[in-house]
Design a protein around this motif. Sequence first.
Motif, PDB file in Angstrom:
ATOM      1  N   ARG A  37     -12.114  -0.655   3.069  1.00 17.43           N
ATOM      2  CA  ARG A  37     -11.646  -0.936   1.709  1.00 17.43           C
ATOM      3  C   ARG A  37     -12.395  -2.154   1.192  1.00 17.43           C
ATOM      4  O   ARG A  37     -12.288  -3.251   1.734  1.00 17.43           O
ATOM      5  CB  ARG A  37     -10.148  -1.181   1.652  1.00 17.43           C
ATOM      6  N   LYS A  41     -10.599  -1.612  -4.299  1.00 16.96           N
ATOM      7  CA  LYS A  41     -10.971  -0.218  -4.509  1.00 16.96           C
ATOM      8  C   LYS A  41     -10.260   0.678  -3.498  1.00 16.96           C
ATOM      9  O   LYS A  41      -9.416   0.241  -2.753  1.00 16.96           O
ATOM     10  CB  LYS A  41     -12.484  -0.067  -4.416  1.00 16.96           C
ATOM     11  N   GLU A  42     -10.617   1.955  -3.546  1.00 17.49           N
ATOM     12  CA  GLU A  42      -9.945   2.894  -2.664  1.00 17.49           C
ATOM     13  C   GLU A  42     -10.369   2.674  -1.218  1.00 17.49           C
ATOM     14  O   GLU A  42     -11.387   2.066  -0.929  1.00 17.49           O
ATOM     15  CB  GLU A  42     -10.215   4.345  -3.090  1.00 17.49           C
ATOM     16  N   ILE A  43      -9.546   3.177  -0.326  1.00 20.41           N
ATOM     17  CA  ILE A  43      -9.868   3.138   1.095  1.00 20.41           C
ATOM     18  C   ILE A  43     -10.812   4.304   1.356  1.00 20.41           C
ATOM     19  O   ILE A  43     -10.428   5.470   1.218  1.00 20.41           O
ATOM     20  CB  ILE A  43      -8.595   3.266   1.934  1.00 20.41           C
ATOM     21  N   PHE A  91     -10.648  -0.559   8.497  1.00 23.12           N
ATOM     22  CA  PHE A  91      -9.449  -0.059   9.155  1.00 23.12           C
ATOM     23  C   PHE A  91      -9.816   1.009  10.171  1.00 23.12           C
ATOM     24  O   PHE A  91     -10.684   1.844   9.941  1.00 23.12           O
ATOM     25  CB  PHE A  91      -8.487   0.569   8.141  1.00 23.12           C
ATOM     26  N   PHE A 104      -2.414   3.379  11.680  1.00 22.87           N
ATOM     27  CA  PHE A 104      -3.458   2.429  11.345  1.00 22.87           C
ATOM     28  C   PHE A 104      -3.324   1.115  12.083  1.00 22.87           C
ATOM     29  O   PHE A 104      -2.208   0.647  12.362  1.00 22.87           O
ATOM     30  CB  PHE A 104      -3.440   2.126   9.840  1.00 22.87           C
ATOM     31  N   GLY A 105      -4.460   0.495  12.356  1.00 25.69           N
ATOM     32  CA  GLY A 105      -4.472  -0.874  12.802  1.00 25.69           C
ATOM     33  C   GLY A 105      -4.334  -1.809  11.620  1.00 25.69           C
ATOM     34  O   GLY A 105      -4.299  -1.367  10.462  1.00 25.69           O
ATOM     35  N   GLU A 106      -4.294  -3.106  11.897  1.00 25.09           N
ATOM     36  CA  GLU A 106      -4.097  -4.086  10.830  1.00 25.09           C
ATOM     37  C   GLU A 106      -5.384  -4.390  10.085  1.00 25.09           C
ATOM     38  O   GLU A 106      -5.354  -5.090   9.075  1.00 25.09           O
ATOM     39  CB  GLU A 106      -3.486  -5.364  11.392  1.00 25.09           C
TER      40      GLU A 106
ATOM     41  N   PHE B  34       0.080  12.781   0.957  1.00 21.87           N
ATOM     42  CA  PHE B  34       0.701  11.730   1.745  1.00 21.87           C
ATOM     43  C   PHE B  34       0.883  10.466   0.900  1.00 21.87           C
ATOM     44  O   PHE B  34       0.139  10.223  -0.052  1.00 21.87           O
ATOM     45  CB  PHE B  34      -0.179  11.364   2.950  1.00 21.87           C
ATOM     46  N   TYR B  36       1.261   6.273   1.849  1.00 23.26           N
ATOM     47  CA  TYR B  36       1.247   5.209   2.834  1.00 23.26           C
ATOM     48  C   TYR B  36       1.569   3.899   2.131  1.00 23.26           C
ATOM     49  O   TYR B  36       1.295   3.733   0.936  1.00 23.26           O
ATOM     50  CB  TYR B  36      -0.136   5.084   3.490  1.00 23.26           C
ATOM     51  N   GLN B  38       1.223  -0.489   2.549  1.00 19.81           N
ATOM     52  CA  GLN B  38       0.641  -1.608   3.278  1.00 19.81           C
ATOM     53  C   GLN B  38       1.355  -2.887   2.878  1.00 19.81           C
ATOM     54  O   GLN B  38       1.241  -3.334   1.727  1.00 19.81           O
ATOM     55  CB  GLN B  38      -0.855  -1.734   3.005  1.00 19.81           C
ATOM     56  N   ASN B  41      -0.841  -8.375   5.260  1.00 21.76           N
ATOM     57  CA  ASN B  41      -1.377  -8.652   6.603  1.00 21.76           C
ATOM     58  C   ASN B  41      -0.954  -7.615   7.639  1.00 21.76           C
ATOM     59  O   ASN B  41      -0.871  -7.925   8.829  1.00 21.76           O
ATOM     60  CB  ASN B  41      -0.966 -10.056   7.065  1.00 21.76           C
ATOM     61  N   ARG B  42      -0.674  -6.423   7.186  1.00 22.52           N
ATOM     62  CA  ARG B  42      -0.319  -5.345   8.101  1.00 22.52           C
ATOM     63  C   ARG B  42      -1.218  -4.144   7.854  1.00 22.52           C
ATOM     64  O   ARG B  42      -1.914  -4.045   6.847  1.00 22.52           O
ATOM     65  CB  ARG B  42       1.153  -4.940   7.888  1.00 22.52           C
ATOM     66  N   GLY B  43      -1.195  -3.212   8.809  1.00 26.16           N
ATOM     67  CA  GLY B  43      -1.921  -1.967   8.600  1.00 26.16           C
ATOM     68  C   GLY B  43      -1.121  -1.026   7.723  1.00 26.16           C
ATOM     69  O   GLY B  43       0.030  -1.294   7.386  1.00 26.16           O
ATOM     70  N   LEU B  44      -1.739   0.081   7.352  1.00 27.16           N
ATOM     71  CA  LEU B  44      -1.041   1.080   6.548  1.00 27.16           C
ATOM     72  C   LEU B  44       0.019   1.778   7.387  1.00 27.16           C
ATOM     73  O   LEU B  44      -0.202   2.087   8.556  1.00 27.16           O
ATOM     74  CB  LEU B  44      -2.022   2.124   6.021  1.00 27.16           C
ATOM     75  N   PHE B  46       2.731   5.078   7.437  1.00 27.27           N
ATOM     76  CA  PHE B  46       3.075   6.378   6.880  1.00 27.27           C
ATOM     77  C   PHE B  46       4.463   6.332   6.265  1.00 27.27           C
ATOM     78  O   PHE B  46       5.408   5.811   6.870  1.00 27.27           O
ATOM     79  CB  PHE B  46       3.018   7.410   8.002  1.00 27.27           C
ATOM     80  N   LEU B  88       1.590  -2.748  -1.215  1.00 28.07           N
ATOM     81  CA  LEU B  88       0.512  -1.922  -1.761  1.00 28.07           C
ATOM     82  C   LEU B  88       0.743  -0.483  -1.306  1.00 28.07           C
ATOM     83  O   LEU B  88       0.945  -0.235  -0.114  1.00 28.07           O
ATOM     84  CB  LEU B  88      -0.822  -2.453  -1.230  1.00 28.07           C
ATOM     85  N   PHE B  90      -0.475   3.579  -1.232  1.00 27.05           N
ATOM     86  CA  PHE B  90      -1.636   4.464  -1.323  1.00 27.05           C
ATOM     87  C   PHE B  90      -1.203   5.919  -1.237  1.00 27.05           C
ATOM     88  O   PHE B  90      -0.457   6.301  -0.329  1.00 27.05           O
ATOM     89  CB  PHE B  90      -2.621   4.186  -0.183  1.00 27.05           C
ATOM     90  N   PHE B 105      -8.115   8.743   0.269  1.00 25.05           N
ATOM     91  CA  PHE B 105      -7.132   7.847  -0.336  1.00 25.05           C
ATOM     92  C   PHE B 105      -7.454   7.520  -1.790  1.00 25.05           C
ATOM     93  O   PHE B 105      -8.611   7.539  -2.209  1.00 25.05           O
ATOM     94  CB  PHE B 105      -7.074   6.527   0.445  1.00 25.05           C
ATOM     95  N   GLY B 106      -6.404   7.174  -2.515  1.00 23.82           N
ATOM     96  CA  GLY B 106      -6.565   6.614  -3.844  1.00 23.82           C
ATOM     97  C   GLY B 106      -6.842   5.125  -3.756  1.00 23.82           C
ATOM     98  O   GLY B 106      -6.954   4.564  -2.668  1.00 23.82           O
ATOM     99  N   SER B 107      -6.924   4.498  -4.927  1.00 23.30           N
ATOM    100  CA  SER B 107      -7.301   3.083  -4.986  1.00 23.30           C
ATOM    101  C   SER B 107      -6.133   2.143  -4.748  1.00 23.30           C
ATOM    102  O   SER B 107      -6.321   0.939  -4.648  1.00 23.30           O
ATOM    103  CB  SER B 107      -7.942   2.779  -6.333  1.00 23.30           C
ATOM    104  N   GLY B 108      -4.932   2.696  -4.669  1.00 27.38           N
ATOM    105  CA  GLY B 108      -3.781   1.862  -4.372  1.00 27.38           C
ATOM    106  C   GLY B 108      -3.084   1.339  -5.612  1.00 27.38           C
ATOM    107  O   GLY B 108      -3.706   1.123  -6.656  1.00 27.38           O
TER     108      GLY B 108
END
Lengths: 113, 115
Positions: A37, A41-43, A91, A104-106, B34, B36, B38, B41-44, B46, B88, B90, B105-108
């Motif tokens: 990311r 912008k998008e992922i 990611f 996902f990881g952080e 889907f 998701y 966020q 400071n964490r991952g995405l 589900f 955030l 997604f 994914f979209g841009s969030g």
Amino acid sequence: EAGVTQFPSHSVIEKGQTVTLRCDPISGHDNLYWYRRVMGKEIKFLLHFVKESKQDESGMPNNRFLAERTGGTYSTLKVQPAELEDSGVYFCASSQAYTGELFFGEGSRLTVL
Amino acid sequence: AQSVAQPEDQVNVAEGNPLTVKCTYSVSGNPYLFWYVQYPNRGLQFLLKYITGDNLVKGSYGFEAEFNKSQTSFHLKKPSALVSDSALYFCAVRERKDSSYKLIFGSGTRLLVRP
């Protein structure tokens, strides 16, 4: 059960240097994905491993990026040489089945100066 | 190619009010969609998915999403927002290429819930 772990969490390097990001997926997960990311912008998808094989690397930006997955376990993503536009959050995600639910990881934040 | 769009960069809502985070999709064939989330400071994480069946899908943390085929939308909703929902969000669609699957994914959308 441990989740997806990524290292380092943050890396700051100069343009032209090399950086290697590492991802340890959830144990037993055959599918491993790399995403990126860029600011706001998008992922974006980079590539997909099934075990040690690259299934889809259509998202890799160019040949400065090299991903490997040794023995179907952890994966590394090397950027060499790094450019300013490579800055972003990388990611890693893993899944066992093709259900779409990725873990996902952080993320690893890369800053190229 | 499959794609999703999130038209809002940010959504602001007061705690206790209903919230909606919008997502539209463009796919060939039946969509696998889907959401998701966020947190800082964490991952995405589900939240929920739509594959087939009921158009209203329930997920984690009291969220739900409504699949609307005629409007090609998959909006995320919650009847009563919490400050802790600020994060955030997604939207994503599954894309298949040969024997490989991935999420696009979209841009969030940043959700801000004010007390």
